[in-house]
Motif scaffolding. Sequence first.
Motif, short mmCIF file in Angstrom:
data_model
loop_
_atom_site.label_atom_id
_atom_site.label_comp_id
_atom_site.label_asym_id
_atom_site.label_seq_id
_atom_site.Cartn_x
_atom_site.Cartn_y
_atom_site.Cartn_z
N LYS A 103 0.67 -1.05 0.10
CA LYS A 103 -0.06 -0.03 -0.15
C LYS A 103 1.02 1.38 -0.04
CE LYS A 103 -4.08 -1.97 2.41
NZ LYS A 103 -4.89 -1.85 3.42
N GLY A 104 2.09 1.36 0.66
CA GLY A 104 3.05 2.07 0.72
C GLY A 104 3.60 2.53 -0.65
N TYR A 105 3.95 1.46 -1.41
CA TYR A 105 4.54 1.66 -2.68
C TYR A 105 3.25 2.36 -3.60
CZ TYR A 105 8.29 -1.67 -1.72
OH TYR A 105 9.23 -2.20 -0.93
N SER A 106 2.09 1.75 -3.49
CA SER A 106 1.00 2.51 -4.13
C SER A 106 0.94 3.87 -4.17
CB SER A 106 -0.19 1.64 -3.95
OG SER A 106 -1.34 2.06 -4.61
N ASN A 107 0.95 4.39 -2.62
CA ASN A 107 0.68 5.86 -2.36
C ASN A 107 1.95 6.53 -2.86
OD1 ASN A 107 -1.62 5.44 -1.18
ND2 ASN A 107 -0.47 4.92 0.88
N LEU A 108 3.26 5.99 -2.98
CA LEU A 108 4.37 6.51 -3.69
C LEU A 108 4.19 6.74 -5.18
CD1 LEU A 108 7.35 4.80 -1.94
CD2 LEU A 108 6.68 7.25 -1.77
N VAL A 109 3.53 6.05 -5.81
CA VAL A 109 3.08 6.16 -7.08
C VAL A 109 2.39 7.54 -7.30
CG1 VAL A 109 2.10 5.32 -9.13
CG2 VAL A 109 3.46 3.63 -7.89
N LYS A 110 1.41 7.81 -6.49
CA LYS A 110 0.19 8.75 -6.61
C LYS A 110 1.11 9.98 -6.26
CE LYS A 110 -3.90 6.16 -5.23
NZ LYS A 110 -3.36 4.74 -5.15
#
Length: 209
Positions: A103-110
């Motif tokens: 989930k942290g990786y996904s937020n970094l993409v945003k």
Amino acid sequence: MKFSAIISLALLSSSATAFAPASKPVASSTALNAESSRQDFLKTMFAVASVPLIQVVAPESASAAKYGGFGAGSPNVFDPKEAIVDEDILKSGAVQDALGKVKGYSNLVKEMSAALDQNPQVDLGPTIRKQFDFVQLRSSLNTLNTAFDEDTQRGTDRLIRLVMQDLTELETSNRQKDGIVRSERRMDIMKGKLAKLGTSFDDFLAFAN
């Protein structure tokens, strides 16, 4: 007298032969075989043309029609609602830790997408290299993947590969020579790569929600 009779008989015989109907030539075996092959070919073509169109529709198209846009570009990925999840494994410490990291990786993409919107010339390379360690990312994805049954993993395995591929493509598209301004076209390419990576993360996380 006898000589005249012989001449007359010869003439009659020649006349009869001349006026006799011509006999039809017997078809050769080659011609018969050719005609037979042609008939077989036409029968085969007719049989193929008679197959209902629905029988030749690709399985991926059928899946896309059934589940809408989800996984339409990813064969073997099905609806997360159909996934079988082992709740005990999902609740385990290791898997929950992996879930938090993904989930942290996904937020970094945003966050990277927002940064690019604010500054079209931003260099995302340092963030990608520092925050997206390929070994750790793959490990987190694989750990979370253990909560799914084998049939579900046929789809999630592909999503994991897509995440890794999308990240590699993003890093490649980010590269820019010093002193060269990033063109609008290159910026659009980067936005597309970020959107694709974000979708891959979202699709994968949908199986754990």
